[in-house]
Write a protein that holds these residues in place. Sequence first.
Motif, PDB file in Angstrom:
ATOM      1  N   VAL A   9       0.592  -1.318   0.185  1.00 15.80           N
ATOM      2  CA  VAL A   9      -0.094   0.347   0.517  1.00 15.80           C
ATOM      3  C   VAL A   9       0.732   0.773   0.379  1.00 15.80           C
ATOM      4  O   VAL A   9       0.507   1.819  -0.708  1.00 15.80           O
ATOM      5  CB  VAL A   9      -1.347  -0.080   1.343  1.00 15.80           C
ATOM      6  CG1 VAL A   9      -1.606   0.877   1.639  1.00 15.80           C
ATOM      7  CG2 VAL A   9      -1.788  -1.021   1.308  1.00 15.80           C
ATOM      8  N   LEU A  10       2.083   1.124   0.493  1.00 23.74           N
ATOM      9  CA  LEU A  10       2.930   2.914   0.732  1.00 23.74           C
ATOM     10  C   LEU A  10       3.739   2.639  -0.143  1.00 23.74           C
ATOM     11  O   LEU A  10       4.161   3.457  -1.278  1.00 23.74           O
ATOM     12  CB  LEU A  10       3.531   2.545   1.987  1.00 23.74           C
ATOM     13  CG  LEU A  10       2.947   2.492   3.739  1.00 23.74           C
ATOM     14  CD1 LEU A  10       4.107   1.897   4.732  1.00 23.74           C
ATOM     15  CD2 LEU A  10       2.249   3.835   3.159  1.00 23.74           C
ATOM     16  N   GLY A  11       3.903   1.592  -1.316  1.00 22.91           N
ATOM     17  CA  GLY A  11       4.589   1.537  -2.436  1.00 22.91           C
ATOM     18  C   GLY A  11       4.160   1.542  -3.396  1.00 22.91           C
ATOM     19  O   GLY A  11       4.524   2.347  -4.191  1.00 22.91           O
ATOM     20  N   VAL A  12       2.867   1.700  -3.335  1.00 22.28           N
ATOM     21  CA  VAL A  12       1.840   1.997  -4.314  1.00 22.28           C
ATOM     22  C   VAL A  12       1.628   3.883  -4.576  1.00 22.28           C
ATOM     23  O   VAL A  12       2.099   4.052  -5.254  1.00 22.28           O
ATOM     24  CB  VAL A  12       0.834   1.463  -4.850  1.00 22.28           C
ATOM     25  CG1 VAL A  12       0.014   1.487  -5.641  1.00 22.28           C
ATOM     26  CG2 VAL A  12       0.633  -0.547  -5.290  1.00 22.28           C
ATOM     27  N   ASN A  13       0.544   3.865  -2.906  1.00 21.98           N
ATOM     28  CA  ASN A  13      -0.047   4.551  -3.097  1.00 21.98           C
ATOM     29  C   ASN A  13       1.158   6.193  -2.585  1.00 21.98           C
ATOM     30  O   ASN A  13       0.611   7.307  -2.931  1.00 21.98           O
ATOM     31  CB  ASN A  13      -0.743   5.000  -1.650  1.00 21.98           C
ATOM     32  CG  ASN A  13      -2.082   3.861  -1.887  1.00 21.98           C
ATOM     33  OD1 ASN A  13      -2.312   3.084  -3.570  1.00 21.98           O
ATOM     34  ND2 ASN A  13      -2.747   3.869  -1.177  1.00 21.98           N
ATOM     35  N   LEU A  14       2.108   6.248  -1.772  1.00 21.71           N
ATOM     36  CA  LEU A  14       3.136   6.538  -1.650  1.00 21.71           C
ATOM     37  C   LEU A  14       4.274   7.164  -2.363  1.00 21.71           C
ATOM     38  O   LEU A  14       3.989   8.182  -3.215  1.00 21.71           O
ATOM     39  CB  LEU A  14       2.679   7.133   0.328  1.00 21.71           C
ATOM     40  CG  LEU A  14       4.005   8.400   0.999  1.00 21.71           C
ATOM     41  CD1 LEU A  14       3.467   9.264   0.334  1.00 21.71           C
ATOM     42  CD2 LEU A  14       4.314   7.862   1.912  1.00 21.71           C
TER      43      LEU A  14
ATOM     44  N   ALA B 263      -2.970   5.508   6.301  1.00 21.24           N
ATOM     45  CA  ALA B 263      -1.113   6.274   6.251  1.00 21.24           C
ATOM     46  C   ALA B 263      -0.759   6.778   5.409  1.00 21.24           C
ATOM     47  O   ALA B 263      -0.068   7.480   4.808  1.00 21.24           O
ATOM     48  CB  ALA B 263       0.014   5.276   7.135  1.00 21.24           C
ATOM     49  N   SER B 264      -1.186   5.955   4.224  1.00 20.44           N
ATOM     50  CA  SER B 264      -0.466   6.600   2.833  1.00 20.44           C
ATOM     51  C   SER B 264      -1.117   7.635   2.196  1.00 20.44           C
ATOM     52  O   SER B 264      -0.432   8.901   1.523  1.00 20.44           O
ATOM     53  CB  SER B 264      -0.724   5.200   2.166  1.00 20.44           C
ATOM     54  OG  SER B 264      -2.196   4.930   0.981  1.00 20.44           O
ATOM     55  N   LYS B 265      -2.375   7.685   2.558  1.00 20.33           N
ATOM     56  CA  LYS B 265      -3.185   9.008   1.874  1.00 20.33           C
ATOM     57  C   LYS B 265      -2.929  10.627   2.945  1.00 20.33           C
ATOM     58  O   LYS B 265      -2.967  11.601   2.488  1.00 20.33           O
ATOM     59  CB  LYS B 265      -4.338   8.292   1.766  1.00 20.33           C
ATOM     60  CG  LYS B 265      -4.630   8.237   0.419  1.00 20.33           C
ATOM     61  CD  LYS B 265      -4.386   7.882  -0.616  1.00 20.33           C
ATOM     62  CE  LYS B 265      -4.936   7.025  -1.556  1.00 20.33           C
ATOM     63  NZ  LYS B 265      -4.731   7.481  -3.007  1.00 20.33           N
ATOM     64  N   ALA B 266      -2.573  10.359   3.646  1.00 22.97           N
ATOM     65  CA  ALA B 266      -1.743  10.638   4.392  1.00 22.97           C
ATOM     66  C   ALA B 266      -0.253  11.584   4.546  1.00 22.97           C
ATOM     67  O   ALA B 266      -0.356  13.217   4.006  1.00 22.97           O
ATOM     68  CB  ALA B 266      -2.675  10.726   6.418  1.00 22.97           C
ATOM     69  N   GLY B 267       0.339  10.135   4.171  1.00 29.71           N
ATOM     70  CA  GLY B 267       1.760  11.068   3.437  1.00 29.71           C
ATOM     71  C   GLY B 267       1.415  11.146   2.147  1.00 29.71           C
ATOM     72  O   GLY B 267       2.838  12.034   2.153  1.00 29.71           O
ATOM     73  N   GLN B 268       0.909  11.529   1.438  1.00 25.68           N
ATOM     74  CA  GLN B 268       1.042  12.432   0.593  1.00 25.68           C
ATOM     75  C   GLN B 268       0.895  14.008   0.393  1.00 25.68           C
ATOM     76  O   GLN B 268       1.733  14.228  -0.454  1.00 25.68           O
ATOM     77  CB  GLN B 268      -1.087  12.234  -0.647  1.00 25.68           C
ATOM     78  CG  GLN B 268      -0.622  10.347  -1.432  1.00 25.68           C
ATOM     79  CD  GLN B 268      -1.810   9.739  -1.721  1.00 25.68           C
ATOM     80  OE1 GLN B 268      -2.605  10.194  -1.492  1.00 25.68           O
ATOM     81  NE2 GLN B 268      -1.309   9.675  -3.374  1.00 25.68           N
TER      82      GLN B 268
END
Length: 263
Positions: A113-118, A162-167
């Motif tokens: 998830v982090l690899g794709v989204n963020l 977490a990935s979307k907040a990281g963006q």
Amino acid sequence: MTFTPWQDRSVIVTGGTRGIGHGIAELFARQGAAVLLTGRDAETARKVADHLAQVTGGRVSGIGMDVRQPEQIQEMAAEAERRHGGIDVLCANAGVFPERPLRELTAEDVDEVLGVNLRGSILSVRACLPALERAAGRGRVLLTSSITGPTTGYAGWSHYGASKAGQLGFLRGAALELAPHGITVNAVLPGNVRTEGLTDLGPDYLRRMTDCIPLGRIGETSDIAHAVLFLASDEASFITGQTLTIDGGQTLPESLDAFAARP
């Protein structure tokens, strides 16, 4: 008022074969932009692009690309320049949202998830930077974030949130760095939007989500696409580092009582 002409603009949409990305690619094509969409499967990306070109009469092409692979991202940027002479707009939209309760969450789930989204969003921007700088003040970066993470939480999607907040953390730093080059960086935060992924969650989920939206309907991909089109336009050239929530008012009520108390 004169609005942005798109006929001489080059647009990349990652994750453009379905869902919100598909809606974004279609709208840009209808406006006359040259669109390069990507998907993990090259054949699917080409078929979707061919269909969009047929129904819109626009210039649309598709390539296979995995945003977890830096060399493939670099090739995406190079391909857009070869086909369209540059890059004016990058819509970093590719994303995944597998449900996984925290107790069952694995390191592999988090990496995916982090690899794709963020990570994929960050590397996509980096790969397109030289072309965006050459866009002479027309360079635009649009991130597809979400209300989940930056604004709300949802059980089972903690890694996605977490990935979307990281963006958004990335967005603010990138907007500062790229402002001297005339490149704007903004994000849309969709609520529940009618896509294949949402439909897969079943009719009960759709009904519950609709009941939580003050405007009384699930969003459509076109709702998100029109917001992206505006933020990519010349008319939005003084907007950077910002987020736009598009959720039908879903995040407005502070409690269920506040929602039920509407006149």
